[in-house]
Design a protein around this motif. Sequence first.
Motif, short mmCIF file in Angstrom:
data_model
loop_
_atom_site.label_atom_id
_atom_site.label_comp_id
_atom_site.label_asym_id
_atom_site.label_seq_id
_atom_site.Cartn_x
_atom_site.Cartn_y
_atom_site.Cartn_z
N VAL A 169 -42.17 -18.20 -77.89
CA VAL A 169 -43.01 -18.17 -76.68
C VAL A 169 -43.64 -19.55 -76.46
N PRO A 170 -42.83 -20.58 -76.21
CA PRO A 170 -43.40 -21.91 -75.98
C PRO A 170 -44.28 -21.96 -74.73
N GLN A 171 -44.14 -20.94 -73.86
CA GLN A 171 -44.95 -20.90 -72.63
C GLN A 171 -46.45 -20.92 -72.91
N LEU A 172 -46.83 -20.63 -74.17
CA LEU A 172 -48.25 -20.68 -74.52
C LEU A 172 -48.84 -22.05 -74.21
N TYR A 173 -48.00 -23.08 -74.27
CA TYR A 173 -48.48 -24.43 -74.00
C TYR A 173 -48.73 -24.69 -72.52
N THR A 174 -48.46 -23.70 -71.69
CA THR A 174 -48.81 -23.84 -70.27
C THR A 174 -50.22 -23.33 -70.00
N LEU A 175 -50.84 -22.72 -71.02
CA LEU A 175 -52.20 -22.19 -70.88
C LEU A 175 -53.21 -23.25 -71.31
N GLY A 176 -54.44 -23.07 -70.90
CA GLY A 176 -55.50 -24.01 -71.27
C GLY A 176 -55.89 -23.85 -72.73
N SER A 177 -56.36 -24.91 -73.35
CA SER A 177 -56.74 -24.84 -74.76
C SER A 177 -57.92 -23.89 -74.98
N ASN A 178 -58.85 -23.83 -74.03
CA ASN A 178 -59.99 -22.91 -74.16
C ASN A 178 -59.52 -21.46 -74.10
N SER A 179 -58.54 -21.20 -73.24
CA SER A 179 -57.98 -19.84 -73.14
C SER A 179 -57.31 -19.44 -74.44
N ILE A 180 -56.58 -20.36 -75.06
CA ILE A 180 -55.91 -20.08 -76.33
C ILE A 180 -56.95 -19.78 -77.41
N TYR A 181 -58.03 -20.56 -77.42
CA TYR A 181 -59.09 -20.34 -78.42
C TYR A 181 -59.71 -18.96 -78.26
N GLU A 182 -60.01 -18.59 -77.02
CA GLU A 182 -60.60 -17.27 -76.76
C GLU A 182 -59.66 -16.15 -77.19
N ARG A 183 -58.37 -16.31 -76.95
CA ARG A 183 -57.39 -15.29 -77.33
C ARG A 183 -57.25 -15.19 -78.85
N LEU A 184 -57.30 -16.33 -79.52
CA LEU A 184 -57.26 -16.31 -80.98
C LEU A 184 -58.48 -15.58 -81.55
N CYS A 185 -59.64 -15.79 -80.93
CA CYS A 185 -60.86 -15.11 -81.38
C CYS A 185 -60.74 -13.60 -81.21
N ILE A 186 -60.14 -13.18 -80.08
CA ILE A 186 -59.94 -11.75 -79.83
C ILE A 186 -59.05 -11.15 -80.91
N LEU A 187 -57.96 -11.85 -81.24
CA LEU A 187 -57.05 -11.35 -82.27
C LEU A 187 -57.74 -11.26 -83.62
N LYS A 188 -58.50 -12.29 -83.95
CA LYS A 188 -59.15 -12.33 -85.26
C LYS A 188 -60.24 -11.28 -85.39
N ASN A 189 -60.94 -11.00 -84.30
CA ASN A 189 -62.08 -10.07 -84.36
C ASN A 189 -61.73 -8.62 -84.04
N THR A 190 -60.47 -8.36 -83.71
CA THR A 190 -60.02 -6.98 -83.47
C THR A 190 -59.23 -6.52 -84.68
N PRO A 191 -59.75 -5.56 -85.46
CA PRO A 191 -59.09 -5.17 -86.71
C PRO A 191 -57.60 -4.86 -86.57
N GLU A 192 -57.25 -4.10 -85.51
CA GLU A 192 -55.84 -3.73 -85.34
C GLU A 192 -54.96 -4.95 -85.07
N LEU A 193 -55.51 -5.96 -84.41
CA LEU A 193 -54.73 -7.16 -84.07
C LEU A 193 -54.78 -8.20 -85.18
N ASN A 194 -55.86 -8.20 -85.94
CA ASN A 194 -56.00 -9.17 -87.02
C ASN A 194 -54.88 -9.05 -88.04
N SER A 195 -54.33 -7.83 -88.19
CA SER A 195 -53.25 -7.59 -89.14
C SER A 195 -51.99 -8.37 -88.78
N PHE A 196 -51.89 -8.80 -87.51
CA PHE A 196 -50.69 -9.49 -87.05
C PHE A 196 -50.84 -11.02 -87.05
#
Length: 488
Positions: free
Chosen positions: A253-280
């Motif tokens: 999914v190289p398309q991730l590089y079309t998103l803003g860096s702040n958006s990527i950071y926020e999405r990473l935080c969501i993954l890390k702080n959501t138990p079901e998603l943190n497993s991935f």
Amino acid sequence: MPFHETKKIMNKYASIWNSPPAMLSHNISYMMEYGFTKEDISKTPQVISVHPLTLKNYIMLLEEGGFYKEKINPLVISRFKNFKNKSIKMLKAEKYIDNNIDVQHHILSFLQFPTDKYPKEFNESHTLGEVQENIFKLYVEWKIQMDYTDVGQALKVYHRLYNKSLRLIERSIDILINDLNFSEDKIRRHPYLIHSDPDNIVKLLNFKKLCGMDIKTVLTKHPKIILTPCESIREIQKHLKDFGVPESALSKVPQLYTLGSNSIYERLCILKNTPELNSFMNNPQVARLLYYIKKVNLRLKYLQNKNCVSLHLLSSNTRAFNRFNCSGHAKVTSNDIMHFLTNELNENKQQLRKLFERHTYWQYISLLRIRKTFEYLKNKQFTKEQIKSSVHILLYPKNNIEEALVVAQNMEDVCFLRNSNGTIKSEFILPLVLYHLEKSHHFSGNGVWSFNENNQQFLSSDPSKNVSKDNEELDHIPSSCINDYELT
């Protein structure tokens, strides 16, 4: 400039307050290099908050339009759109442009354009913006053989082209064709490339690799990344590294590089702080969750209720998700479990799968439960070898295991399994826990279900009670799926 004067200016222009200091410093340096003095800038300070690329394009467009260099100043730049809407006749009358200049020819003189194709007629009642637009259409039509109508359509869709220097457009197209081997047809099919920044493309090519692949290969397959500022890509790479996500995970999914860096950071935080998603977080496909985060959030609660959260279902297309929904089963995707455990236990995936397949219900247990149980056992100082020897223990709820550990230590008639201090030897504890968890279920495997969540009716002899509602949290399986199970 004295501090109090600087503060006064910043209070007057909110745009300066809201601009990054690095950008303000860059703009000041760029304008001074062009020839503006500090006094010139201080008279129209709001100009330093203009985006650097916009500032550069405005100055170059004024030059191409025939403006005297001494007439190009911060005040004119700040009112660029007003000047763009003035007729050539008026601009000449106001002494911004020399009376003898043919603005059309002047613009084209900056480009590698055949003189025999120069326009023959010129109407000075046209505005500067109209002249620049007409020359843009003429040049692009000739440069990449783009239909005149399609050029007009591109202008309607990509408004930045109206304020793009033709010199920068020429450089961008030349780099795309000569360095990236883009065909004219490819550029025609992706007209947003015409307003790409040539300096940014050069910086991107210096990366050599992106997503673990050759940069030219990535940009050829995903040309929209060319519009992403080089600085933003570096910030995204830093965020990924900080969260432990290897950049190679973006290869799908190289398309991730079309998103803003702040958006990527926020999405990473969501993954890390959501138990079901943190497993991935360490899954090779984690980039799909990041890219489709809105879809993931919409599906997560629904899949939680069905107790079958999987990376595939969270990020799959609508057709695949609907197919799962209509199938009626509640299996999780075994690949998620296998990937997690092969990393944690350092075990061969095929061998682990063979072990788990001996338990009838292993594919109905969520990765979240398996991860929580694994972390609990690891914190209780059980070794990886001990967990592998009783690997089915990972399928059971942590709370049940906690209770069973106490029971195991108090078991009678197991003195031959105890140390000299009277405690059960560590290598025998988990097998005894498994024995206790399944004993009351006649070793059928049903001990994996959480009966404290109103699911006892699932094993009831009354078939009418074996129906579940879609909005229930399913920590069990439909009764029709229950088969005999022998713990081995």
